[in-house]
Design an enzyme around this catalytic site. Structure first.
Site, PDB file in Angstrom:
ATOM      1  N   LEU A  23       0.825  -1.198   0.000  1.00  0.00           N
ATOM      2  CA  LEU A  23       0.000   0.000   0.000  1.00  0.00           C
ATOM      3  C   LEU A  23       0.864   1.255   0.000  1.00  0.00           C
ATOM      4  CD1 LEU A  23      -2.868   1.264   0.235  1.00  0.00           C
ATOM      5  CD2 LEU A  23      -2.525   1.267   2.712  1.00  0.00           C
ATOM      6  N   LYS A 148      -8.135  -0.293   6.773  1.00  0.00           N
ATOM      7  CA  LYS A 148      -8.802  -1.572   6.962  1.00  0.00           C
ATOM      8  C   LYS A 148      -7.824  -2.713   6.658  1.00  0.00           C
ATOM      9  CE  LYS A 148     -10.684  -2.718   2.454  1.00  0.00           C
ATOM     10  NZ  LYS A 148     -11.204  -3.972   2.048  1.00  0.00           N
ATOM     11  N   HIS A 240     -16.709  -0.551   1.213  1.00  0.00           N
ATOM     12  CA  HIS A 240     -16.865   0.293   0.021  1.00  0.00           C
ATOM     13  C   HIS A 240     -18.314   0.389  -0.443  1.00  0.00           C
ATOM     14  CE1 HIS A 240     -12.627   0.106   0.114  1.00  0.00           C
ATOM     15  NE2 HIS A 240     -12.456  -0.963  -0.611  1.00  0.00           N
TER      16      HIS A 240
END
Length: 485
Positions: A23, A148, A240
């Site tokens: 990420l 998350k 989402h």
């Protein structure tokens, strides 16, 4: 720890946990460099990365440079050397409390404030929070962003949130859903609440149904262990898709601020009706082809049999005045024919067509909000077909397209994390998720999983490259609805 509302501050220190992870490499470091290139980062901000991998400052800067060269377009790397000089690194094993004192020394004493971005395995949340407290990195001028997954169900989510709440009050906790950083998602609010033409029609009297699709062409990639423990329902729907649903369905907030917007979202999430057995379909992909390339099945990629769902379709209902009787069809899956995230608002047909006697058929208006891979808004309208009409009056549905890059040629297309990281640094919570939202989402998701377990429901197979099990098509078609593809 007091729970009083903290005074706003702009941080002059940013601490990135998981700084050498995927990420960080793909999203966080490129986003920060892009912000710096545009002069949006405070000149005095310092960025400290930390992870278990052993690096010194120079090695971390080399890692960052390679990440930027791979994932950030060259035209957005202006002043990259200046950005790299902001970076430093401290190795840390979050399970070793003594390491946090060295981390605190590396961070130093911020003049204005410290923002922490926490992207770690769920099992490390509690020891990390304890370490931050013990080392003085959880003071009144510190806020924390949480990436998350925040648990696997309501109970585990509460454990994590309780641990974080022992060190940080809610107004300094920033739970991240990167979809909320996307321009088109934010434009959904502008579309609804800055245009008079839509809001009077945005209700059960004028809308037949809503579809929300999040489709991926990829399979497991590098997420084997996480995904098999999670599945499509937890991975995509819980966060989402429910956030998108809440933005579509919520009442007009009093103002565009964190409290007002999130108050309205949580009302919608609490209004979701419990889903019955015949309102969900699960699937798991088998070998097939995507874009003309053969791809393996889920069990082949995993190396064993599994009951984890890679596809889920849900017919959801919101039990409130505005949406009573309007179904919300949610669909997400891996190894589907194309990568797309979109919201489709299907309006009802005109109550009476004056053109019917002339052989013309009306088609209900449809609003399609594309979120990825392209950001666009399309509204279909009925229009007359050119001609002399000697054989009847011709009508045709035509699209009015607003492609975001075309409509706003000046601004760069941003990574969603740019907005979120800047908001974290500056303390703006509107695009972050509050605890009561998270818990309302989990409560609804847990009830679905309990229903599956009670009915011993197993995923149906579907061929990679298809739109999921045929039962998902039937879920909509038995109501006379066709999925938008």
């Amino acid at each position: 720890m007091t729970n009083s509302i903290s005074a706003p501050f702009t941080s002059d220190r940013l601490l990135l946990f998981g700084a050498t992870g995927d990420l960080s490499r793909r999203m966080l470091l490129p986003s920060l460099c892009a912000l710096d290139a545009e002069g949006l980062l405070d000149p005095k901000i310092e960025i400290v990365g930390t992870a278990r991998s052993d690096h010194d400052d120079a090695e971390f800067r080399n890692f960052a440079r390679e990440s930027l060269e791979q994932f950030l377009p060259a035209e957005r790397r202006g002043g990259m050397a200046r950005f790299l000089n902001r970076l430093s690194y401290q190795t840390l094993d979050a399970n070793q409390m003594e390491g946090f004192n060295a981390l605190a020394a590396k961070v130093g004493e911020p003049k204005d404030g410290l923002s922490i971005f926490l992207s770690t395995a769920p099992s490390l949340f509690e020891p990390t929070i304890r370490g931050l407290q013990a080392s003085g990195l959880a003071g009144d001028n510190v806020r924390i962003g949480l990436e998350k997954p925040l648990g696997v169900d309501l109970a585990s989510s509460k454990v994590i949130n309780d641990a974080v709440a022992r060190a940080f009050p809610e107004d300094r906790i920033f739970r991240i859903d990167h979809y909320l950083g996307k321009e088109t998602v934010q434009n959904l609010l502008a579309l609804r609440f800055a245009n008079l033409m839509f809001e009077p029609l945005w209700n059960a009297a004028h809308i037949d149904h809503v579809q929300i699709t999040v489709a991926e062409t990829v399979g497991l990639e590098s997420r084997v262990a996480y995904y098999d423990d999670s599945g499509a329902l937890r991975d995509m729907v819980q966060n989402h898709m429910l956030q998108l649903l809440a933005l579509v369905a919520m009442e007009p907030p009093v103002s565009y601020d964190a409290t007002s917007v999130r108050d309205e979202k949580v009302k919608i999430l609490r209004s979701l009706r419990k889903v019955s057995t015949n309102e969900t379909v699960t699937g798991q992909y088998r070998a097939g082809a995507i874009g003309g390339q053969a791809v393996p099945g889920y069990d082949d990629e995993l190396g064993r049999d599994s009951n984890t769902e890679t596809f889920v379709a849900i017919k959801a209902h919101i039990d409130n005045w505005r949406w009573q009787g309007v179904p919300f069809y949610l669909r997400t899956g891996k190894r589907l024919p194309k990568r797309t995230t979109e919201i489709v608002v299907q309006f009802r047909d005109v109550p009476h067509s004056i053109f019917h006697g002339r052989g013309a058929r009306t088609v209900p208006n449809r609003l399609v909000i594309g979120i990825q891979p392209s950001e666009n808004i399309t509204l279909s309208l009925m229009a007359k077909v050119p001609g002399l009409d000697r054989n009847g009056f011709g009508l045709r549905s035509i699209p009015l397209d607003i492609a975001m890059p075309d409509a706003f040629a000046g601004p760069q297309r941003r990574i969603a994390y740019e907005r979120l990281l800047l908001d974290l640094i500056e303390g703006e919570q509107t695009l972050f998720v509050r605890r009561d939202e998270v818990e309302a989402q989990w409560e609804w998701i847990d009830a679905i999983r309990a229903e599956w377990e009670g009915q011993a429901q197993e995923p149906r197979t579907y061929t990679a490259g298809s739109w999921g099990p045929s039962a998902a098509i039937a879920l909509a078609e038995r109501d006379g609805v066709t999925w938008h593809e």
